[in-house]
Scaffold this motif. Structure first.
Motif, PDB file in Angstrom:
ATOM      1  N   ASN B  51       0.787  -1.153   0.006  1.00  0.00           N
ATOM      2  CA  ASN B  51       0.107  -0.002   0.087  1.00  0.00           C
ATOM      3  C   ASN B  51       0.691   1.360  -0.102  1.00  0.00           C
ATOM      4  N   GLU B  52       2.064   1.181   0.459  1.00  0.00           N
ATOM      5  CA  GLU B  52       2.920   2.437   0.678  1.00  0.00           C
ATOM      6  C   GLU B  52       3.746   2.668  -0.721  1.00  0.00           C
ATOM      7  N   MET B  53       3.715   1.661  -1.624  1.00  0.00           N
ATOM      8  CA  MET B  53       4.364   1.731  -2.927  1.00  0.00           C
ATOM      9  C   MET B  53       3.659   2.396  -3.978  1.00  0.00           C
ATOM     10  N   ARG B  54       3.862   3.497  -4.804  1.00  0.00           N
ATOM     11  CA  ARG B  54       3.373   3.653  -5.951  1.00  0.00           C
ATOM     12  C   ARG B  54       4.048   3.140  -7.186  1.00  0.00           C
ATOM     13  N   VAL B  55       3.483   2.019  -7.807  1.00  0.00           N
ATOM     14  CA  VAL B  55       3.984   1.231  -8.984  1.00  0.00           C
ATOM     15  C   VAL B  55       3.202   2.199 -10.081  1.00  0.00           C
ATOM     16  N   VAL B  56       4.351   2.568 -11.108  1.00  0.00           N
ATOM     17  CA  VAL B  56       3.846   3.254 -12.190  1.00  0.00           C
ATOM     18  C   VAL B  56       4.526   2.526 -13.474  1.00  0.00           C
ATOM     19  N   THR B  57       3.643   1.770 -14.232  1.00  0.00           N
ATOM     20  CA  THR B  57       3.933   1.319 -15.589  1.00  0.00           C
ATOM     21  C   THR B  57       4.131   2.338 -16.501  1.00  0.00           C
ATOM     22  N   LEU B  58       5.354   2.320 -17.152  1.00  0.00           N
ATOM     23  CA  LEU B  58       5.795   3.079 -18.209  1.00  0.00           C
ATOM     24  C   LEU B  58       5.555   2.825 -19.509  1.00  0.00           C
ATOM     25  N   THR B  59       5.197   3.773 -20.610  1.00  0.00           N
ATOM     26  CA  THR B  59       5.338   3.178 -22.075  1.00  0.00           C
ATOM     27  C   THR B  59       6.705   2.981 -22.431  1.00  0.00           C
ATOM     28  N   THR B  60       7.582   3.505 -21.790  1.00  0.00           N
ATOM     29  CA  THR B  60       9.044   3.509 -22.020  1.00  0.00           C
ATOM     30  C   THR B  60       9.872   3.771 -21.166  1.00  0.00           C
ATOM     31  N   GLU B  61      11.279   3.070 -20.845  1.00  0.00           N
ATOM     32  CA  GLU B  61      12.028   3.128 -19.733  1.00  0.00           C
ATOM     33  C   GLU B  61      12.264   4.642 -19.572  1.00  0.00           C
ATOM     34  N   GLU B  62      12.578   5.483 -20.619  1.00  0.00           N
ATOM     35  CA  GLU B  62      13.194   6.858 -20.189  1.00  0.00           C
ATOM     36  C   GLU B  62      12.248   7.575 -19.410  1.00  0.00           C
ATOM     37  N   GLU B  63      10.929   7.020 -19.534  1.00  0.00           N
ATOM     38  CA  GLU B  63       9.943   7.928 -18.527  1.00  0.00           C
ATOM     39  C   GLU B  63      10.263   7.823 -17.215  1.00  0.00           C
ATOM     40  N   GLY B  64      10.698   6.651 -16.753  1.00  0.00           N
ATOM     41  CA  GLY B  64      11.078   6.368 -15.552  1.00  0.00           C
ATOM     42  C   GLY B  64      12.466   7.084 -14.914  1.00  0.00           C
ATOM     43  N   VAL B  65      13.222   7.526 -15.874  1.00  0.00           N
ATOM     44  CA  VAL B  65      14.254   7.980 -15.527  1.00  0.00           C
ATOM     45  C   VAL B  65      13.906   9.542 -15.227  1.00  0.00           C
ATOM     46  N   ALA B  66      13.043  10.046 -15.987  1.00  0.00           N
ATOM     47  CA  ALA B  66      12.652  11.545 -15.780  1.00  0.00           C
ATOM     48  C   ALA B  66      11.667  11.385 -14.282  1.00  0.00           C
ATOM     49  N   MET B  67      10.907  10.372 -14.255  1.00  0.00           N
ATOM     50  CA  MET B  67      10.083  10.311 -13.141  1.00  0.00           C
ATOM     51  C   MET B  67      11.058  10.365 -11.769  1.00  0.00           C
ATOM     52  N   MET B  68      12.017   9.598 -11.906  1.00  0.00           N
ATOM     53  CA  MET B  68      13.082   9.712 -10.456  1.00  0.00           C
ATOM     54  C   MET B  68      13.383  11.065 -10.419  1.00  0.00           C
ATOM     55  N   ALA B  69      13.476  11.793 -11.436  1.00  0.00           N
ATOM     56  CA  ALA B  69      13.767  13.135 -11.086  1.00  0.00           C
ATOM     57  C   ALA B  69      12.940  13.894 -10.407  1.00  0.00           C
ATOM     58  N   GLY B  70      11.608  13.844 -10.944  1.00  0.00           N
ATOM     59  CA  GLY B  70      10.560  14.547 -10.112  1.00  0.00           C
ATOM     60  C   GLY B  70      10.098  13.842  -8.679  1.00  0.00           C
ATOM     61  N   ALA B  71      10.307  12.913  -8.602  1.00  0.00           N
ATOM     62  CA  ALA B  71      10.265  12.044  -6.992  1.00  0.00           C
ATOM     63  C   ALA B  71      11.266  12.607  -6.416  1.00  0.00           C
ATOM     64  N   TRP B  72      12.558  12.924  -6.536  1.00  0.00           N
ATOM     65  CA  TRP B  72      13.550  13.455  -5.779  1.00  0.00           C
ATOM     66  C   TRP B  72      13.231  14.633  -5.399  1.00  0.00           C
ATOM     67  N   LEU B  73      12.777  15.697  -6.338  1.00  0.00           N
ATOM     68  CA  LEU B  73      12.480  16.847  -6.249  1.00  0.00           C
ATOM     69  C   LEU B  73      11.385  17.044  -5.110  1.00  0.00           C
ATOM     70  N   GLY B  74      10.681  16.145  -5.096  1.00  0.00           N
ATOM     71  CA  GLY B  74       9.222  16.081  -4.145  1.00  0.00           C
ATOM     72  C   GLY B  74       9.709  15.401  -2.833  1.00  0.00           C
ATOM     73  N   GLY B  75      11.001  14.870  -2.751  1.00  0.00           N
ATOM     74  CA  GLY B  75      11.331  14.162  -1.419  1.00  0.00           C
ATOM     75  C   GLY B  75      11.083  12.674  -1.283  1.00  0.00           C
ATOM     76  N   GLN B  76      10.861  12.276  -2.440  1.00  0.00           N
ATOM     77  CA  GLN B  76      10.627  10.590  -2.441  1.00  0.00           C
ATOM     78  C   GLN B  76      11.883   9.678  -2.911  1.00  0.00           C
ATOM     79  N   ARG B  77      11.923   8.726  -2.512  1.00  0.00           N
ATOM     80  CA  ARG B  77      12.772   7.809  -3.217  1.00  0.00           C
ATOM     81  C   ARG B  77      12.156   6.834  -4.213  1.00  0.00           C
ATOM     82  N   SER B  78      12.865   6.492  -5.153  1.00  0.00           N
ATOM     83  CA  SER B  78      12.379   5.850  -6.309  1.00  0.00           C
ATOM     84  C   SER B  78      13.252   4.918  -6.851  1.00  0.00           C
ATOM     85  N   VAL B  79      12.889   3.840  -7.521  1.00  0.00           N
ATOM     86  CA  VAL B  79      13.696   2.738  -8.367  1.00  0.00           C
ATOM     87  C   VAL B  79      13.172   2.522  -9.711  1.00  0.00           C
TER      88      VAL B  79
END
Ligand SMILES: Cc1ncc(C[n+]2csc(CCOP(=O)(O)OP(=O)(O)O)c2C)c(N)n1
Ligand SMILES: [Mg+2]
Lengths: 199, 183
Positions: B51-79
């Protein structure tokens, strides 16, 4: 706000949208969008991109998920949005209420010499957004629609995607800091407080 | 030939996917971006059930790289979870980690590696580590099940403590190389 050829001028439009923005965080796609938000006023809650073409909307998603109470606005060009068009599907599925995307559509790749993009040939990015499942969308072509655009962005009832047809003008450069560590650090501090640098 | 033989997935008895999940919890990872790979299927199920993890299925992996940048801006850790072919989709976007010094741990299940059957997996599989390293990513490899947990923990620590892109490549030898009965 309208140019001689009947299209919106981009900077007054961006200025009107950001009026009274409060604690809204703004990500700007590389190039002209980044210069626009900087011309309106460079603040720690601006995160202008110098690269990462196609990534602006997804940076917005990561931030919107991490900060669900804060309005997050992505302002980007048609070329940048076309490169990351799949992210509209990703965002529609995640459905963050606090995320808005404003595409400044000049139907050209402005920064690289005004080559035509697909949107000048009938490709409809808003229809693509709707097809991706974005339920709240808006086309903006006239100044009298701008207050409604601003209200929709500030309402946090997203995900919201708006597309403004703008004049393909080339404006004076207004550059934000280029140092990426400064850009990230100042935004984190503005959102998370000074302790962010000790994380 | 079974359809399931087309992709490499760990045996049901393998417990390293659960070990990775426990590490993601221990390191307070809140956003999990992924394009599915059979090798990650059990880990993905565990993340989806949390329940505490947000799983985001991407259309292409580079989206995930950009998302990790946004997560960190907002104070969350991502993988970012992906198969080796997806690394090729990330190359330019990884500039974000270098430019901004953003933690971006990636857990990559290898194909085109040990005992591959599918010729299409080989070019990117063989280029995965050099490409990541060319983009400034610190890479370690786990080629035995007992190495995976330590490698993943190092990858998470290195990313979050020293602010950069890091990756563990989970070798096809551990995931299970499929041969379609041709071995
Ligand atoms: C991956 C990548 N491809 C190409 C470029 C070159 N490039 C920089 S800005 C730009 C055009 C951006 O066009 P748009 O998003 O429509 O912005 P505009 O200037 O028109 O507002 C391009 C193609 C780049 N920086 N990165
Ligand atoms: Mg454009």
């Amino acid at each position: 706000m309208l140019s001689a050829n009947g299209k919106l001028h981009r900077r007054p439009l961006v200025g009107a949208v950001l009026e009274g923005r409060g604690d809204m965080a703004v990500i700007a796609g590389l190039g002209a969008s980044a210069w626009d938000i900087t011309a309106i006023g460079d603040t720690a809650l601006n995160f202008p991109l110098w690269g990462a073409m196609g990534g602006a909307a997804m940076i917005g998603l990561g931030l919107a998920i991490a900060q669900p109470e804060r309005a997050v606005l992505v302002i980007t060009g048609d070329g940048e949005m076309l490169m990351g068009v799949g992210s509209l599907a990703t965002i529609a599925v995640q459905a963050p209420k606090n995320l808005s995307i404003l595409v400044l559509d000049n139907e050209h790749y402005g920064e690289t010499g005004m080559q035509e993009t697909a949107t000048g040939h009938g490709v409809d990015l808003l229809a693509m957004a709707r097809g991706a499942g974005i339920k709240h969308s808006m086309l903006v072509t006239r100044p009298d629609e701008v207050p409604g655009l601003r209200a929709a962005i500030h309402a946090r009832s997203g995900p919201f995607v708006a597309l403004a047809k703008i004049d393909p003008e080339t404006l004076p450069l207004v550059l934000p800091p280029r140092e990426g560590v400064i850009l990230q650090s100042r935004t984190r501090a503005a959102i998370l407080g000074p302790a962010a640098d000790l994380e | 030939m079974q359809r399931s033989d087309l992709e490499s997935a760990p045996a049901a008895s393998a417990d390293w996917p659960d070990q990775i999940f426990d590490l993601l919890k221990a390191y307070n990872v809140k956003q999990v971006a992924l394009v599915p790979d059979a090798g990650h299927s059990r880990l993905i199920k565990r993340c989806l059930a949390d329940n505490e993890m947000r799983v985001v299925t991407l259309t292409t992996e580079e989206e995930g790289v950009a998302m990790m940048a946004g997560a960190w801006l907002g104070g969350q850790r991502s993988v970012l979870l992906m198969q080796s072919s997806g690394v090729g989709n990330c190359i330019n976007m990884l500039s974000l980690a270098t430019l901004h010094r953003t933690p971006m741990p990636m857990l990559v299940t290898m194909r085109g590696d040990f005992g591959e059957f599918n010729p299409a997996q080989v070019p990117m599989g063989q280029a995965t580590q050099p490409v990541l390293e060319a983009m400034g990513t610190l890479v370690n490899r786990a080629d035995k099940p007992e190495d995976i947990s330590a490698c993943v923990e190092a990858t998470l620590k290195f990313a979050y403590n020293t602010y950069r892109a890091t990756a563990t490549l989970i070798g096809q030898r551990v995931i299970g190389a499929k041969t379609f009965g041709k071995d």
